[in-house]
Enzyme design. Structure first.
Site, PDB file in Angstrom:
ATOM      1  N   CYS A 251     -17.445 -12.618 -21.280  1.00 13.79           N
ATOM      2  CA  CYS A 251     -18.779 -12.603 -21.886  1.00 13.79           C
ATOM      3  C   CYS A 251     -18.823 -13.591 -23.063  1.00 13.79           C
ATOM      4  CB  CYS A 251     -19.096 -11.190 -22.364  1.00 13.79           C
ATOM      5  SG  CYS A 251     -20.752 -10.987 -23.042  1.00 13.79           S
TER       6      CYS A 251
ATOM      7  N   CYS B 180     -26.786  -8.810 -19.268  1.00  8.49           N
ATOM      8  CA  CYS B 180     -25.984  -8.598 -20.467  1.00  8.49           C
ATOM      9  C   CYS B 180     -26.798  -8.945 -21.711  1.00  8.49           C
ATOM     10  CB  CYS B 180     -24.715  -9.443 -20.404  1.00  8.49           C
ATOM     11  SG  CYS B 180     -23.733  -9.336 -21.907  1.00  8.49           S
TER      12      CYS B 180
ATOM     13  N   CYS C 228     -24.838 -12.142 -23.450  1.00 10.42           N
ATOM     14  CA  CYS C 228     -24.722 -13.449 -22.777  1.00 10.42           C
ATOM     15  C   CYS C 228     -25.742 -13.619 -21.652  1.00 10.42           C
ATOM     16  CB  CYS C 228     -23.306 -13.678 -22.251  1.00 10.42           C
ATOM     17  SG  CYS C 228     -22.938 -12.821 -20.708  1.00 10.42           S
TER      18      CYS C 228
ATOM     19  N   GLY D 192       0.788  -1.227   0.000  1.00  4.90           N
ATOM     20  CA  GLY D 192       0.000   0.000   0.000  1.00  4.90           C
ATOM     21  C   GLY D 192       0.815   1.269   0.000  1.00  4.90           C
TER      22      GLY D 192
ATOM     23  N   CYS E 191     -21.718  -7.052 -20.636  1.00  6.56           N
ATOM     24  CA  CYS E 191     -20.612  -7.347 -19.732  1.00  6.56           C
ATOM     25  C   CYS E 191     -19.447  -6.411 -20.040  1.00  6.56           C
ATOM     26  CB  CYS E 191     -20.122  -8.778 -19.922  1.00  6.56           C
ATOM     27  SG  CYS E 191     -21.269 -10.017 -19.335  1.00  6.56           S
TER      28      CYS E 191
END
Lengths: 309, 280
Positions: free
Chosen positions: A293, A261, A264, A51, A287
């Site tokens: 997808c 979607c 799909c 971090g 997607c």
């Protein structure tokens, strides 16, 4: 693509020596070995202190700063001859930026490329983490525009350094408080601030909230590169990544009720809205991860084949 | 002297410029200047000491440039001091000289051991943040992470400092001077600090508003039992808020005692002038 320079790269005739004749030749991975070493050192520091934003000498790259030059430098510094590279932009392997970056990596190394996470080892991304679960084999390289999570609350660099050094994140909390007071919910969507390893707050780049939980105790290594801001930071595998949120205000990912979607039919992936072409057309959802997808569609059409996960 | 002090300051000194101690020879009330001709440095404060008990308010009075604000800033940690010791009862039971803590530990004291109310609310508040948000900053710094409880606590504090509830979610920058000072008080008291430093808390407010804020401060000091140091050039403020006070002139304490006694019967010529001017 057939310039003499790149042809040399493709021919893999790239010896590293100081002879005058080699001055036009390009090293494996474009960067010279000294640059790679400097970037790798920054990466090692970043992994050792999860971090923490490690400054590094961001180089001029064949892409403009702010267009993925930070991610590209990380990718080129760590890429090896046995890697397989996947590059996505907003989840899409065929985005212009993704294609260009992928071509550059492939042409300067000769390694194979893929669109499938399963087959890839090095995944450079802008704005998304692939829908497929990633694991120890993968290194995820994220392109970061603004690495400083506190930029919105403080501009003075010395004060920012002090706040990170002392883990003084009260003002980050105030900005979340103000957001909630003003809007009733915490509206921040992309780049949601997260506490890494209980110590440093990071900006999770412009990945949506949807992807944030997948950084938490992940099995893969995530490296964040900001070329313009000259910073590298990391989330090593199995590291805590906790989105900053109040005890009584649970962290939520983006969900649009009823959306699925169009190609799909998925309702369990991150969807993006495609506006309609005309005023009457309400638009539709697809997607964000185009490769996932495609495979999802194939799986639905041919349930027996292509179901690898 | 009592031993139950919450704040103890001893031999506190601040010299701007060369730390050459010969500067002490030709500065001070007897010489009539804080600037040394020998070293060229300015002795903003020297050999300042006092103790404050819980529930007690001590006044520091003097004209502009007498070093009273320097003393406050050295105690608060806004300025490094040249010499001296500051002890807080809540820090290592008063055994640690907080002036020797590293800057980061020093700043942490400001979360819940020591609070400051500045003359200029912009120093203690963020004007582009709401009143509630300013208090939330103090609370989150102390580890509060529950939104509902932060809201409740902020509302409670603002009510105590008489800021209308309807203004809780307004930016402090839109508030009047008196209202900002009330918000600053609320923020300072958020984590119930045992020691509160007030630097000219009503200077710059018009008379009627100042009277209201003073009333509020007096009530808060009584209710909370906080140990307070009130820095002011205004005897009316010192008289209203404090029981004991010290008089500063050219960086030194020239007189110390009960506020009532000092007002009735000032001993040092400078105190006499000061009281005379206030009574005129």
């Amino acid at each position: 693509m057939n310039t003499p320079l790149l042809q040399q790269v493709l021919d893999r005739t790239t010896p590293v020596d100081d002879s005058p004749a080699s001055h036009l030749e390009v090293n494996f991975g474009l960067l010279d070995e000294y640059s790679k070493r400097e970037i790798r050192r920054a990466i090692l520091t970043a992994v050792a202190v999860p971090g923490y934003q490690v400054p590094f000498g961001s180089r001029e790259m064949p892409v403009a700063r702010g267009w993925g030059s930070g991610g590209l430098q990380i990718s080129l510094a760590i890429v090896g001859p046995y890697d397989v590279v996947k590059v996505i932009d907003q989840g899409d392997d065929e985005g212009v930026n993704a294609v260009n970056l992928r071509r550059l990596i492939v042409s300067s190394t000769g390694i194979p490329e893929s669109t499938t996470p399963e087959d890839s080892t090095l995944i450079q991304t802008r704005h998304r983490i692939p829908e497929d679960p990633l694991d120890e084999r993968h290194t995820l390289v994220l392109q970061v525009p603004v690495p400083e999570p506190l930029r919105g609350v403080e501009r003075d660099m010395r004060e920012l350094a002090r706040m990170h050094a002392e883990a003084d994140y009260a003002r980050m909390w105030v900005s979340l408080y103000e957001d909630k007071v003003r809007n009733g919910v915490i509206t921040r969507t992309t780049g949601y601030p997260c506490l890494v390893n209980g110590r440093y707050v990071i900006a999770t780049t412009p990945i949506p909230r949807w992807d944030v939980p997948r950084l938490h105790r992940s099995r893969f290594l995530a490296l964040f590169g900001a070329g313009r801001e000259k910073r590298i930071y990391a989330v090593p595998p199995h590291t805590d990544v906790e989105p900053l949120t109040f005890e009584d205000v649970p962290f939520e990912v983006e969900v649009t009720p009823g959306a699925s979607c169009r190609t799909c039919s998925s309702t369990e992936s991150f969807l993006v809205e495609i506006p309609g072409a005309t005023a009457g057309d309400g638009g539709h959802w697809v997607c964000s991860d185009s490769d996932w997808c495609r495979r999802n569609r194939e799986r639905l059409q041919h349930p027996s084949r292509g179901d690898r996960s | 002297m009592t031993t139950d002090w919450a704040l103890r300051v001893s031999s506190l000194g601040k010299i701007h410029g060369s730390a050459d101690l010969r500067a002490l020879e030709d500065t001070g009330p007897d010489i009539g200047t804080a600037k040394s001709a020998i070293t060229g440095s300015i002795v903003a404060a020297w050999d300042v000491g006092f103790e404050v008990s819980p529930g007690e308010a001590l006044g520091v009075i003097g004209e502009s440039g007498s070093g009273k604000s320097t003393v406050m800033r050295c105690i608060a940690g806004d300025q490094p001091s040249t010499s001296g010791e500051v002890h807080l009862r809540t820090v290592d039971d008063g055994r640690t000289n907080v002036l020797e803590l590293d800057p980061s530990a020093r700043r942490r004291l400001r979360i819940s051991d020591l609070a400051v109310v500045y003359q200029d609310p912009a120093e203690g508040l963020r004007l582009n943040v709401t009143a509630g948000g300013n208090i939330a900053e103090a609370l989150t710094a102390a580890g509060w992470r529950h939104f509902g409880r932060i809201r409740d606590r902020a509302a409670e504090l603002l009510e105590r400092t008489e800021v209308p509830h309807s203004r809780m979610d307004d930016l402090v920058g839109t508030f009047s001077g008196g209202m900002r000072q009330r918000v600053q008080l609320a923020k300072a008291l958020a984590n119930e600090p045992p020691v509160l430093l007030l630097d000219e808390p009503t200077t710059g407010l018009d008379a009627s508003v100042a009277a209201g804020v003073l009333d509020l401060i007096r009530n808060l000091l009584e209710e909370t039992g906080v140990a307070a140091v009130v820095v002011s050039h205004d005897f009316a403020v010192i008289e209203m808020l404090t029981t004991r006070c010290v008089v500063m002139n050219h960086g030194r304490i020239v007189e110390a005692g009960l506020t009532d006694r000092l007002l009735e019967d000032p001993h040092h010529p400078y105190s006499q002038r000061l009281v005379g001017a206030a009574r005129a």
